[in-house]
Motif scaffolding. Structure first.
Motif, short mmCIF file in Angstrom:
data_model
loop_
_atom_site.label_atom_id
_atom_site.label_comp_id
_atom_site.label_asym_id
_atom_site.label_seq_id
_atom_site.Cartn_x
_atom_site.Cartn_y
_atom_site.Cartn_z
N ALA A 63 -36.62 -17.39 -78.48
CA ALA A 63 -37.47 -17.37 -77.28
C ALA A 63 -36.67 -17.02 -76.04
O ALA A 63 -37.25 -16.61 -75.02
N HIS A 64 -35.34 -17.16 -76.10
CA HIS A 64 -34.50 -16.87 -74.94
C HIS A 64 -34.06 -15.41 -74.90
O HIS A 64 -33.37 -14.99 -73.96
N GLU A 65 -34.44 -14.64 -75.91
CA GLU A 65 -34.13 -13.21 -75.89
C GLU A 65 -34.91 -12.54 -74.76
O GLU A 65 -36.07 -12.88 -74.51
N LYS A 66 -34.28 -11.60 -74.11
CA LYS A 66 -34.95 -10.94 -72.98
C LYS A 66 -36.16 -10.12 -73.43
O LYS A 66 -37.24 -10.20 -72.83
N GLU A 67 -35.99 -9.35 -74.50
CA GLU A 67 -37.07 -8.48 -74.97
C GLU A 67 -38.07 -9.27 -75.81
O GLU A 67 -37.70 -10.03 -76.70
N ALA A 68 -39.36 -9.04 -75.54
CA ALA A 68 -40.41 -9.79 -76.23
C ALA A 68 -40.41 -9.55 -77.74
O ALA A 68 -40.69 -10.46 -78.53
N TYR A 69 -40.08 -8.32 -78.15
CA TYR A 69 -40.16 -7.99 -79.57
C TYR A 69 -39.07 -8.70 -80.39
O TYR A 69 -39.13 -8.70 -81.63
N LEU A 70 -38.09 -9.30 -79.73
CA LEU A 70 -37.01 -9.97 -80.45
C LEU A 70 -37.35 -11.42 -80.79
O LEU A 70 -36.57 -12.09 -81.45
N ARG A 71 -38.49 -11.91 -80.35
CA ARG A 71 -38.87 -13.27 -80.69
C ARG A 71 -40.10 -13.27 -81.60
O ARG A 71 -40.76 -12.25 -81.79
N GLU A 72 -40.39 -14.43 -82.16
CA GLU A 72 -41.53 -14.56 -83.05
C GLU A 72 -42.82 -14.30 -82.28
O GLU A 72 -43.07 -14.89 -81.24
N GLN A 73 -43.65 -13.41 -82.82
CA GLN A 73 -44.90 -13.06 -82.16
C GLN A 73 -46.02 -14.01 -82.61
O GLN A 73 -46.08 -14.45 -83.76
#
Length: 331
Positions: free
Chosen positions: A186-196
């Motif tokens: 969740a702390h990744e900057k890009e949205a696609y790098l976290r669980e959708q």
């Protein structure tokens, strides 16, 4: 000796319940139903018989047979989770086999129950309210979701159905969101790098009820999947998010979330201004703050009576006073 007898008795009870719960399948003409309180499921139509399970409110069942005050049902008693396995009732069915047993015909709602849609919706609203309390009953949110889903399943033509579908989808969304945002990704900057978060139910609401209040609320929730995680000091994140919120307000000007969306956009532009200021880029800092002022003025003009219009006035005041916005909790 006593322990051996107890073990044998337990084994016989277990095998009896297992065999009973697995035999047969629901007849094709069985009526769908649900319960509004925890219902005890027995092996036989006898309160002294072995108990198979407890059916929680909102769980789907079908009534196969009636005998006096008793109903023989096939009930979906699997644990209701909130990921892809939690397939919506008004979508595709899961493959978990139901459990068969007898329960007392009390608190059971079918499509033939007078005012059944109101009864289920009211029970769901009560459970949803309980779920929001500091110490909610176990499973309250999932029971509320199940009850809302059964409004749509049993009463598809009810005036309550669109809102029931939305509330069921939103409960699932918020639970999944809490899970996704608790993960390190969740702390990744890009949205696609976290669980959708699963958008299937939200998209179905938009498809079935386009341009409605419920479609607008569904579209607002789905913005969660597009925003950055941790901005990591990058002004591109709040600016990108501001564009998403402005686009939403443009597409759904009558939405209950339209004013909130504009405020979210203004807050992010003001935050971007602080970031550019920290980088000593005065030109971009002023451009971002100008956008924040314009969005605040739009709020004052179109949604003057909303709390967000007043909050936007405070946001502009803070900018004029050179009080930092970025890092504040004023979202």
């Amino acid at each position: 000796m006593g322990n051996k007898i107890q073990l044998c008795a337990f084994f016989l009870l277990f095998t009896t319940v297992a065999a009973f719960s697995q035999k047969n399948t629901p007849p094709p003409d069985a009526a769908k139903a649900t319960c509004v309180y925890p219902a005890k499921l027995y092996v036989e139509a006898d309160e002294s018989a072995a108990r198979v399970a407890t059916i929680q409110p909102g769980r789907e069942m079908v009534v196969a047979e009636r005998s006096g005050k008793w109903l023989r049902v096939f009930a979906n008693t699997d644990v209701s989770i909130v990921h892809e396995q939690d397939v919506p009732v008004f979508g595709n069915e899961g493959n978990t086999p139901p459990v068969s047993g007898w329960l007392i015909d009390k608190g059971i709602v079918t499509a033939q129950t007078p005012h059944g849609d109101e009864i289920l919706f009211g029970a769901a609203a009560t459970m949803e309210l309980q779920a929001s309390e500091p110490h909610p009953p176990p499973g309250a949110a999932l029971s509320a979701r199940g009850l809302y889903r059964m409004v749509a399943e049993l009463f598809p033509q009810s005036p309550r159905t669109p809102e029931a579908m939305w509330r069921a989808a939103d409960i699932r969304w918020q639970l999944q969101k809490a899970d996704a945002f608790s993960l390190p990704s969740a702390h990744e900057k890009e949205a696609y790098l976290r669980e959708q978060i699963d958008e299937s139910e939200m998209k179905k609401i938009i498809k079935l009820y386009p341009r409605s209040r419920w479609a607008a609320l569904a579209a607002y929730d789905m913005i969660d999947n597009k925003i950055c995680g941790d901005w990591q000091g990058s002004a591109k994140c709040p600016e990108k998010e501001a564009e998403l919120f402005v686009k939403y307000a443009d597409e759904y000007p009558d939405s209950p979330r339209a004013a909130q969306a504009l405020y979210q956009a203004a807050w992010r532009e003001a935050s971007a201004g602080d970031m550019y200021q920290a980088d000593q880029d005065d030109k971009k800092a002023e451009e971002a703050r100008a956008k924040a002022r314009d969005l605040s003025a739009r709020l004052q003009s179109k949604y003057a009576q909303s709390d967000y219009a007043a909050r936007a006035a405070g946001l502009v005041f803070m900018m004029e006073q050179k009080i930092p916005i970025y890092g504040s909790q004023e979202q």
